[in-house]
Design a protein around this motif. Structure first.
Motif, short mmCIF file in Angstrom:
data_model
loop_
_atom_site.label_atom_id
_atom_site.label_comp_id
_atom_site.label_asym_id
_atom_site.label_seq_id
_atom_site.Cartn_x
_atom_site.Cartn_y
_atom_site.Cartn_z
N ALA A 32 0.85 -1.20 0.10
CA ALA A 32 -0.02 -0.09 -0.09
C ALA A 32 0.91 1.24 0.05
CB ALA A 32 -0.81 0.15 1.14
N LEU A 33 1.94 1.17 0.58
CA LEU A 33 2.83 2.37 0.91
C LEU A 33 3.40 2.78 -0.43
CD1 LEU A 33 4.25 2.10 4.43
CD2 LEU A 33 2.65 3.86 3.67
N THR A 34 3.82 1.44 -0.79
CA THR A 34 4.62 1.64 -2.26
C THR A 34 3.68 2.44 -3.35
OG1 THR A 34 6.04 -0.29 -2.01
CG2 THR A 34 6.02 0.30 -4.14
N LEU A 35 2.43 1.69 -3.50
CA LEU A 35 1.65 2.20 -4.30
C LEU A 35 1.08 3.67 -4.19
CD1 LEU A 35 -0.96 -0.83 -4.85
CD2 LEU A 35 0.90 -0.11 -6.46
N LEU A 36 0.82 4.10 -2.88
CA LEU A 36 0.75 5.43 -2.51
C LEU A 36 1.93 6.28 -2.88
CD1 LEU A 36 -1.04 7.46 -1.16
CD2 LEU A 36 0.02 7.03 0.91
N GLN A 37 3.08 5.73 -2.75
CA GLN A 37 4.34 6.84 -2.96
C GLN A 37 4.38 6.89 -4.24
OE1 GLN A 37 8.03 4.88 -1.96
NE2 GLN A 37 9.14 7.02 -2.01
N ARG A 38 4.09 5.89 -5.24
CA ARG A 38 4.12 5.91 -6.80
C ARG A 38 3.26 7.07 -7.33
NH1 ARG A 38 5.16 -0.16 -8.70
NH2 ARG A 38 6.96 -0.41 -8.06
N SER A 39 2.00 6.95 -6.65
CA SER A 39 1.02 7.71 -7.03
C SER A 39 1.12 9.25 -6.72
CB SER A 39 -0.40 7.30 -6.37
OG SER A 39 -1.58 8.33 -6.57
N LEU A 40 1.67 9.52 -5.72
CA LEU A 40 1.99 10.97 -5.04
C LEU A 40 3.12 11.52 -5.92
CD1 LEU A 40 1.74 10.53 -1.33
CD2 LEU A 40 0.25 11.56 -2.82
N VAL A 41 4.13 10.58 -6.24
CA VAL A 41 5.31 11.18 -6.94
C VAL A 41 4.86 11.30 -8.50
CG1 VAL A 41 7.59 10.47 -8.07
CG2 VAL A 41 7.15 10.11 -5.45
N ALA A 166 4.45 14.07 4.07
CA ALA A 166 3.72 14.26 5.02
C ALA A 166 2.60 13.21 5.05
CB ALA A 166 3.40 15.54 5.19
N THR A 167 1.76 12.99 3.80
CA THR A 167 0.94 11.90 3.74
C THR A 167 1.47 10.42 3.77
OG1 THR A 167 -0.18 13.45 1.94
CG2 THR A 167 -0.86 11.03 2.10
N LEU A 168 2.66 10.36 3.35
CA LEU A 168 3.26 8.81 3.69
C LEU A 168 3.58 8.62 5.00
CD1 LEU A 168 5.65 8.54 0.48
CD2 LEU A 168 3.82 7.29 0.88
N ARG A 169 3.98 9.74 5.93
CA ARG A 169 4.18 9.38 7.05
C ARG A 169 2.89 9.27 7.84
NH1 ARG A 169 7.83 13.64 6.49
NH2 ARG A 169 6.47 15.25 7.05
N GLN A 170 1.80 9.74 7.55
CA GLN A 170 0.70 9.52 8.18
C GLN A 170 0.05 8.29 7.76
OE1 GLN A 170 -1.83 13.11 6.85
NE2 GLN A 170 -0.71 14.45 8.26
N MET A 171 0.20 7.71 6.74
CA MET A 171 0.04 6.75 6.13
C MET A 171 0.72 5.34 7.03
SD MET A 171 -2.23 4.78 4.82
CE MET A 171 -2.94 6.02 3.58
N ARG A 172 1.89 5.64 7.18
CA ARG A 172 2.70 4.63 8.01
C ARG A 172 2.35 4.41 9.30
NH1 ARG A 172 6.88 7.56 5.44
NH2 ARG A 172 7.88 6.17 3.77
N VAL A 173 2.17 5.68 10.12
CA VAL A 173 1.47 5.63 11.19
C VAL A 173 0.15 4.85 11.26
CG1 VAL A 173 0.72 7.25 13.58
CG2 VAL A 173 2.84 7.64 12.14
N ALA A 174 -0.83 5.25 10.60
CA ALA A 174 -2.20 4.69 10.61
C ALA A 174 -2.00 3.11 10.12
CB ALA A 174 -3.03 5.48 9.39
N LEU A 175 -1.21 2.69 9.24
CA LEU A 175 -0.96 1.21 9.14
C LEU A 175 -0.42 0.69 10.25
CD1 LEU A 175 0.28 1.40 5.52
CD2 LEU A 175 -2.22 0.77 6.37
N GLY A 176 0.57 1.16 10.88
CA GLY A 176 1.17 0.73 12.02
C GLY A 176 0.35 0.38 13.22
#
Length: 251
Positions: A32-41, A166-176
């Motif tokens: 999920a983080l990889t796909l989100l990062q690719r989308s944001l980039v 910042a979105t990725l950091r929030q997603m990491r915290v939420a997923l954790g």
């Protein structure tokens, strides 16, 4: 291994179940983080690709003279907020820079690129660090070609990735947090399920203990014969009946 073999079966099954949950959630989170990062980039790259041609057209009409980076250049109004632009000659020497980025975004550490190196990038954006260690910037470099087809320099357009990171950091915290909650609830549910599933085995254990204490009339509670425990209980009860009869005959 010896310690593991000494653990009760319900503990082993609960640990295995929790480990499977951790692996599954870990793979899901990474994906999920990889796909989100690719989308944001990709969104940042799209913004760069949209604004870069406009900058090239303005630059070919006259490269701005503002080289102090204070954002007062004549073409700065064509940029959205938080952009940084660098113009260079064909050798890579900087001829002009200007920026609309705020102090919070810092400044990108743009590399020195010759016109040939810019051409080798073939329009692919790349990531650089911030001089103030405030995150990363996404950069798109293009050649500047005049009407005669001569390469007169290059331009690098940079956009901060602070919002995406910042979105990725929030997603990491939420997923954790979700992973910890799911693993805890899953381990508890697994422990309860294993304990419930092993209840017939504990009944067989109690029956064996009672028989060893002298109660030869004790029997294992009947279970459906369609289950392994039910067939085991039927076999044990038949064996116990024969043992009781043999003991009675011997007496």
């Amino acid at each position: 291994m010896l310690t593991w073999n000494r653990q009760p079966l319900r503990t082993q099954r609960t640990v295995v179940f929790a480990a499977l949950l951790v692996v599954g959630l870990g793979l899901t989170g990474v994906t999920a983080l990889t796909l989100l990062q690719r989308s944001l980039v990709g969104q940042v790259d799209t913004q760069l690709a949209t604004v870069a041609p406009e900058l090239v057209r303005h630059a070919l009409r006259g490269v701005p003279e503002d080289s102090d980076g204070d954002g007062d250049g004549g073409d700065a109004d064509v940029l959205p907020s938080d952009y940084h632009v660098l113009f260079a000659d064909p050798t890579g020497a900087v001829t002009s820079t200007f920026s609309t980025a705020t102090d919070d975004a810092g400044s990108p550490l743009l590399p020195t690129l010759t016109a040939e190196q810019v051409a080798a990038l073939d329009g692919e954006a790349f990531t650089v660090d911030s001089g103030a260690e405030r995150g990363h910037w996404r950069v798109l470099a293009q050649q500047l070609v005049n009407r005669q087809g001569t390469v007169v320099g290059s331009v690098q357009v940079a956009l901060p990735m602070a919002a995406a990171e910042a979105t990725l950091r929030q997603m990491r915290v939420a997923l954790g947090l979700i992973a910890v909650t799911v693993v805890a609830l899953g381990a508890l549910a697994g422990w309860w399920g294993v304990r419930r599933a092993l209840r017939p085995l504990r009944e067989i254990e109690d029956t064996a203990a009672a028989i060893a204490a002298g109660d030869l009339s004790r029997r294992v509670p009947d279970r459906p014969v369609t289950t392994e425990v039910g067939r085991l209980a039927g076999a044990l009860n038949g064996m116990l009946t024969q043992i009781e009869r043999a003991f009675a005959d011997r007496t």
